[in-house]
Design an enzyme around this catalytic site. Structure first.
Site, mmCIF file in Angstrom:
data_model
loop_
_atom_site.group_PDB
_atom_site.id
_atom_site.type_symbol
_atom_site.label_atom_id
_atom_site.label_comp_id
_atom_site.label_asym_id
_atom_site.label_seq_id
_atom_site.Cartn_x
_atom_site.Cartn_y
_atom_site.Cartn_z
ATOM 1 C CG ASP A 40 -0.207 -0.134 2.542
ATOM 2 O OD1 ASP A 40 0.922 -0.639 2.555
ATOM 3 O OD2 ASP A 40 -0.770 0.275 3.575
ATOM 4 N NE ARG A 65 0.022 3.912 6.520
ATOM 5 C CZ ARG A 65 -0.994 4.459 5.844
ATOM 6 N NH1 ARG A 65 -1.078 5.767 5.715
ATOM 7 N NH2 ARG A 65 -1.905 3.692 5.290
ATOM 8 C CG ASP A 66 2.946 2.020 11.909
ATOM 9 O OD1 ASP A 66 2.319 2.613 11.011
ATOM 10 O OD2 ASP A 66 2.543 1.939 13.077
ATOM 11 C CD GLU A 67 -1.216 0.184 6.639
ATOM 12 O OE1 GLU A 67 -1.211 1.339 7.053
ATOM 13 O OE2 GLU A 67 -2.264 -0.404 6.306
ATOM 14 C CG ASP A 108 -4.204 -0.555 -1.424
ATOM 15 O OD1 ASP A 108 -5.140 -1.155 -0.873
ATOM 16 O OD2 ASP A 108 -3.669 0.446 -0.925
ATOM 17 C CD1 TRP A 114 -8.087 -4.286 0.573
ATOM 18 C CD2 TRP A 114 -10.030 -3.428 -0.128
ATOM 19 N NE1 TRP A 114 -7.998 -2.918 0.633
ATOM 20 C CE2 TRP A 114 -9.181 -2.370 0.210
ATOM 21 C CE3 TRP A 114 -11.305 -3.129 -0.606
ATOM 22 C CZ2 TRP A 114 -9.555 -1.032 0.092
ATOM 23 C CZ3 TRP A 114 -11.684 -1.807 -0.716
ATOM 24 C CH2 TRP A 114 -10.820 -0.768 -0.372
ATOM 25 C CD GLU A 136 -3.423 6.382 3.103
ATOM 26 O OE1 GLU A 136 -2.595 7.092 3.711
ATOM 27 O OE2 GLU A 136 -3.887 5.323 3.558
ATOM 28 C CG HIS A 181 -1.370 4.776 -0.269
ATOM 29 N ND1 HIS A 181 -0.624 4.648 0.882
ATOM 30 C CD2 HIS A 181 -2.461 3.979 -0.092
ATOM 31 C CE1 HIS A 181 -1.244 3.813 1.715
ATOM 32 N NE2 HIS A 181 -2.355 3.371 1.131
HETATM 33 C C1 BGC Z 1 -4.034 0.878 3.756
HETATM 34 C C2 BGC Z 1 -4.845 0.883 2.500
HETATM 35 C C3 BGC Z 1 -5.712 -0.328 2.568
HETATM 36 C C4 BGC Z 1 -6.655 -0.053 3.676
HETATM 37 C C5 BGC Z 1 -7.799 -0.957 3.834
HETATM 38 C C6 BGC Z 1 -4.975 1.060 4.889
HETATM 39 O O1 BGC Z 1 -4.347 1.127 6.110
HETATM 40 O O2 BGC Z 1 -3.017 1.805 3.735
HETATM 41 O O3 BGC Z 1 -4.246 1.227 1.387
HETATM 42 O O4 BGC Z 1 -6.290 -0.728 1.402
HETATM 43 O O5 BGC Z 1 -5.968 0.105 4.894
HETATM 44 O O6 BGC Z 1 -8.859 -0.183 3.717
#
Ligand code: BGC
Length: 910
Positions: A485, A489-491, A498, A550, A761, A782
């Site tokens: 995504d 960040r912490d992801e 996406d 998704w 994003e 994003h």
């Molecule tokens: C992500 C998105 C992802 C979403 C789910 C977010 O935290 O960054 O890109 O699709 O969560 O809705």
């Protein structure tokens, strides 16, 4: 005399014909095996071979091919030494032709070459030989053990990277040497002081519990009589922080598994493998985490640790770690590499007094530091995407990710440092610990999966060109072994939605077939037993999943790759997963065929007015869910037909029909109005084919009216990718271009006007006054909204795939000039060669330059053209290609074979 003249004429004629009789032939080049050029270490049991035909004239189609394969390039020339000979095979297939020789054995190398016959009755020369080499097909052949360090070293907050080494000597002449390596955690491997490869982030990120990749390296030239082999292990995705606040998601111990096979000239061979004879130690990398960065103490360096003769007396013994070898698989995606270097464009002193380098581009990778100083001096680098409205360094949107590299100097001269097992998403680098740094002290190292660049799009509007650049940078930054995504960040997770919406655009920009093939296998591996698809792949959210749009990545991405690359294998391999997903939804939806009352992300981050539930969906989630249920079910049915499951084809077609009826009864009025009267709802219903008859026209009108009423888009992640194509498909070009060229929030160009160099994003990540949207969720890199890229290539430039002849075997060149654009054009490197489609309006004339690769055909659609006034390559069409052109109401339609064509015609006066 007369005789002489005749003879002269004959000679002249023969002379003129000579090139086509003797020299006139196409060439065969760019040989690939499973999309890769000369791969070593693959495990496809019957690999697929592709080639390109470089034509010497127009209209070249392959009519037959012949492939020969042997153990050495020399053996290719001897019929009795061939391991496989296809014979002359009547076929126009030049992409993904399956090897059909004897069963391939582990570690076997096969050389191959191909020649082709064409529709001009000519045979090409044999291509240059190419090869592929098999990996380890039988887990029994893993003689190496997983080894790890004593767990004591992992105590406490910081977990240093681990160094492993072993020495060995060689007394015979080496013919070839191959290194097979994998690890729990990330590894970098060395032989005699040199890195064995430029691959980064190996062994890559997969569903580690069931699929762990190994890499194979040709290290023949690196060996000497006395050798040292070594590796460094870092936490990586395996046990570093991942998801939110999770450590050790896959396990808490790092491990290395490595085996080196040396084949000697005398026919004998040796194995050097990880076992208890290895030694291990901590070293200068004190911590290295993907989210948090790296701390490196150069004072702890161990010069020569990866060379022979190093004293490892103080190093620990290793422990054998018990871990499955059945899960080891070859790496067949593209490697991650440092692909580009960026120099900072300026050095800033912020109002707060911070010293900040501006790279001029939001990028992903790390900063190489060049520094001179005293032993023990510390330099700290921090990374940010944006400055705040006062011009200060801003990291709040990175949430818990610390994104900081610390370097402790060893002293004594210039020192160069690059981190090992971390990456950052940034445009700005804050430096601490150096008083007055110079611009040359930092270099941005751009890191991503090193996919083959395939697409370019350029037009006369510089803001749209910047948008295209932002889309491509967004792809680079977020295609780092898995499609993420965001990269900062912490992801940084493989969010399925996406990836699903961006995949078609991604496939125009780069060759993503091998990249998505790998990731889809992980999706199938992590899919739950009941068919539910996790939100992120690889799944680190413990099975959380099942959201419409998704989870539908399970069905849509294989279909996308199939249509854009003609790859049937991805359909065949993913079919059980596609079907399991639809069956799961069928269970949720039940008897009434409506998928209602389940939680979904909906039209994520859609534009919304202050009094609705922003962020969230203003388009009813049940409508979105049922629309996707229909779409994925139709894809399962079509796929079943393609791969030969007639019963399933019918069963899922019937199911789709029932869903469509239910959708219409529940969500659509007889007049074609949707209960959620939103752009997203109309875009979904129209583009998925949920409406019929007169409803279609009416729904399209509602959509266009809504766009005009707002004067902008209102869509989120689900609607935005479909919006312009739906408008174009129904003749609302003006509205589509209005959306594209709108510069005010919410729009694609608003971020561009704010200086964005990647896709944001949110439509309003940074407001015109410089303030930010929600700091908790505000990424500036994003790719999801970058999905507009597909519309630029496919509609504006006009390169449109024909799903009936996938992979651009046949395609449409169907440009949609519009807005104020004076010109637009795209080039696309397909598996067959380059397609070009570039148009230009000069005064009242339309110039259209196209290229069609050999072994493909195209239907060219020339808007507003009149056949009598059309020229091709400078000649009136009647003289050149009359029989191929057809006058239609909206313009001229041409059916063309390969070649380059310049088409010109006057535009009507409006
Ligand atoms: C992500 C998105 C992802 C979403 C789910 C977010 O935290 O960054 O890109 O699709 O969560 O809705």
């Amino acid at each position: 005399m007369k005789k002489n003249i005749q003879l002269f004429r004959v000679v002249l004629f023969l002379f003129a014909m000579a090139p086509s009789l003797v020299y006139g032939k196409s060439k065969v080049a760019n040989l690939r095996c499973e999309y890769l050029s000369n791969p070593i270490g693959i495990d496809a049991p019957a690999p697929r071979l592709s080639w390109q035909i470089i034509p010497d004239k127009e209209n070249v189609m392959q009519t037959a091919f012949e492939i020969r394969a042997a153990k050495t390039p020399k053996d290719l020339l001897k019929n009795d030494r061939l391991v496989w000979h296809s014979g002359k095979t009547e076929s126009d297939q030049s992409v993904n032709v399956r090897y059909a020789g004897p069963e391939l054995k582990s570690m076997e190398r096969v050389y191959w070459q191909v020649r082709i016959w064409d529709n001009h009755n000519r045979v090409s020369d044999w291509s240059e030989p190419a090869y592929w080499e098999m990996g380890i097909l039988d887990p029994q052949l893993w003689q190496a053990s997983y080894i790890g360090m004593n767990p004591e070293i992992n105590k406490g907050e910081t977990r240093p990277a681990q160094y492993y080494r072993k020495e060995f000597s060689i007394s015979k002449e080496v013919q070839t040497a191959r290194l097979y390596v994998s690890s729990l955690g990330l590894y970098q491997a060395y032989i005699n002081g040199q890195k064995v490869s430029d691959r980064l982030f190996t062994p890559g990120w997969t569903s580690y519990r069931t699929r762990l990749q190994y890499q194979v390296y040709d290290v023949t030239s690196m060996l000497a009589s006395n050798n040292a082999i070594g590796a460094i292990l870092g936490d990586g995705w395996y046990r570093g922080s991942i998801g939110w606040g999770q450590n050790n998601y896959y396990g808490d111990r790092l491990a290395l598994i490595l085996q080196l096979r040396i084949d000697y000239a005398d026919g004998s061979s040796d194995w050097i493998v990880t076992d208890q004879s290895w030694k291990a130690s901590a070293g200068p990398i004190l911590t290295s985490e993907i989210y948090h960065g790296e701390t490196y103490d150069a004072r702890l360096e161990m010069p020569g640790w990866n060379r022979p003769g190093f004293d490892d007396g103080k190093w620990q013994d290793v422990e054998l770690i018990s871990h499955s070898k059945d899960i080891l698989i070859a790496s067949m995606s593209v490697p991650v590499r440092a692909v580009q270097e960026l120099k900072p464009v300026r050095l800033i002193k912020t109002p707060k007094g911070e010293t900040v380098f501006d790279m001029g581009q939001n990028m992903v990778g790390w900063a190489r530091l060049k520094v001179t100083g005293n032993k023990g001096d510390r330099v700290t680098l921090k990374f940010a995407e944006v400055l705040d409205k006062n011009g200060n360094f801003y990291t709040e949107n990175l949430r818990a990710a610390r994104v900081t590299d610390h370097y402790f100097l060893k002293g004594g001269g210039e020192e160069i440092y690059e981190p090992h097992f971390t990456f950052h998403g940034f445009r700005f680098v804050k430096i601490e610990g150096i008083q007055n740094p110079g611009l040359d002290q930092i270099t941005g190292i751009v890191i991503h999966s090193d996919m083959e660049p395939t697409g370019t799009f350029v037009c006369s509007d510089s803001l749209i060109n910047q948008l295209q650049s932002n889309i491509q940078w967004g792809q680079r930054g977020n295609f780092l072994d898995v499609p993420t995504d965001c990269p900062q960040r912490d992801e940084r997770l493989g969010w399925t939605g996406d990836a699903q919406v961006f995949a078609p655009t991604a496939a125009f920009n780069y060759n993503v077939a091998p990249f998505f093939t790998k990731w889809m296998k992980d999706l199938a591996a992590d899919q739950l037993d009941n068919g539910k698809v996790p939100h992120v792949i690889p799944d680190v959210l413990r099975g959380d999943g099942g959201s419409a749009a998704w989870a539908d990545a399970a069905a849509i991405i294989p279909w996308t790759i199939y249509t854009l690359y003609g790859d049937v294998d991805i359909l065949r391999n993913q079919y059980p997963s596609m079907k399991a997903w639809v069956d799961y939804v069928k269970g949720r939806a039940g008897e009434d065929y409506l998928w209602t009352n389940d939680p979904h992300f909906g039209d994520w981050l859609a534009y919304s007015t202050a009094n609705s539930d922003y962020p969230g969906a203003t388009t009813e989630k049940d409508l979105i869910a049922t629309a996707y249920y229909y779409y994925s079910t139709s894809l399962v049915s079509t796929t079943a037909g393609i791969i030969g499951y007639a019963e399933d084809e019918k069963a899922y077609a019937d199911l789709a029909e029932n869903i469509k009826t239910a959708f219409n009864n529940e969500f659509v009025t007889p007049n074609g109005r949707l209960v959620s009267h939103t752009q997203t709802a109309y875009a979904l219903a129209l583009s998925f084919g949920l409406l019929s008859g007169e409803q279609i026209e009416k729904a399209a009108r509602y959509l266009a009216d809504d766009v005009r009423k707002f004067g902008h888009l209102t869509t989120g992640f689900v609607g935005a990718p479909l919006l312009c194509k739906t408008l174009s498909d129904h003749g609302y070009e003006r509205e589509a271009f209005m959306l594209l060229t709108n510069k005010r929030y919410p729009s694609w160009l608003y971020p561009v006007t704010q200086g964005a160099t990647t896709i944001w994003e949110r439509w309003d990540g940074q407001k015109p006054d410089g303030s930010f949207q929600d700091k908790g969720m505000n990424s500036f890199n994003h790719y999801a909204y970058g999905a507009i890229g597909e519309w630029l290539y496919r509609y504006v430039a006009g390169i449109r795939v024909d799903p009936a002849a996938p992979g651009f075997k046949h395609f449409f060149l169907d440009p949609h000039p519009g807005g104020d654009l004076e010109h637009a054009g795209a080039k696309l490197q397909t598996m067959y060669g380059v397609i070009e489609s570039s148009w230009r309006i000069a005064g009242d004339s339309f110039a259209y330059d196209i290229a069609i690769p050999a072994n493909t055909t195209a239907t060219v659609i020339l808007p507003f053209a009149e056949k009598e006034r059309l020229t091709v390559n400078g000649k009136p069409i009647q003289k050149a290609l009359n029989e191929k052109a057809r006058q239609e109401e909206t313009g001229v339609k041409l059916e063309l074979g390969s070649g380059k064509y310049s088409l010109r015609y006057p535009l009507p006066h409006w």
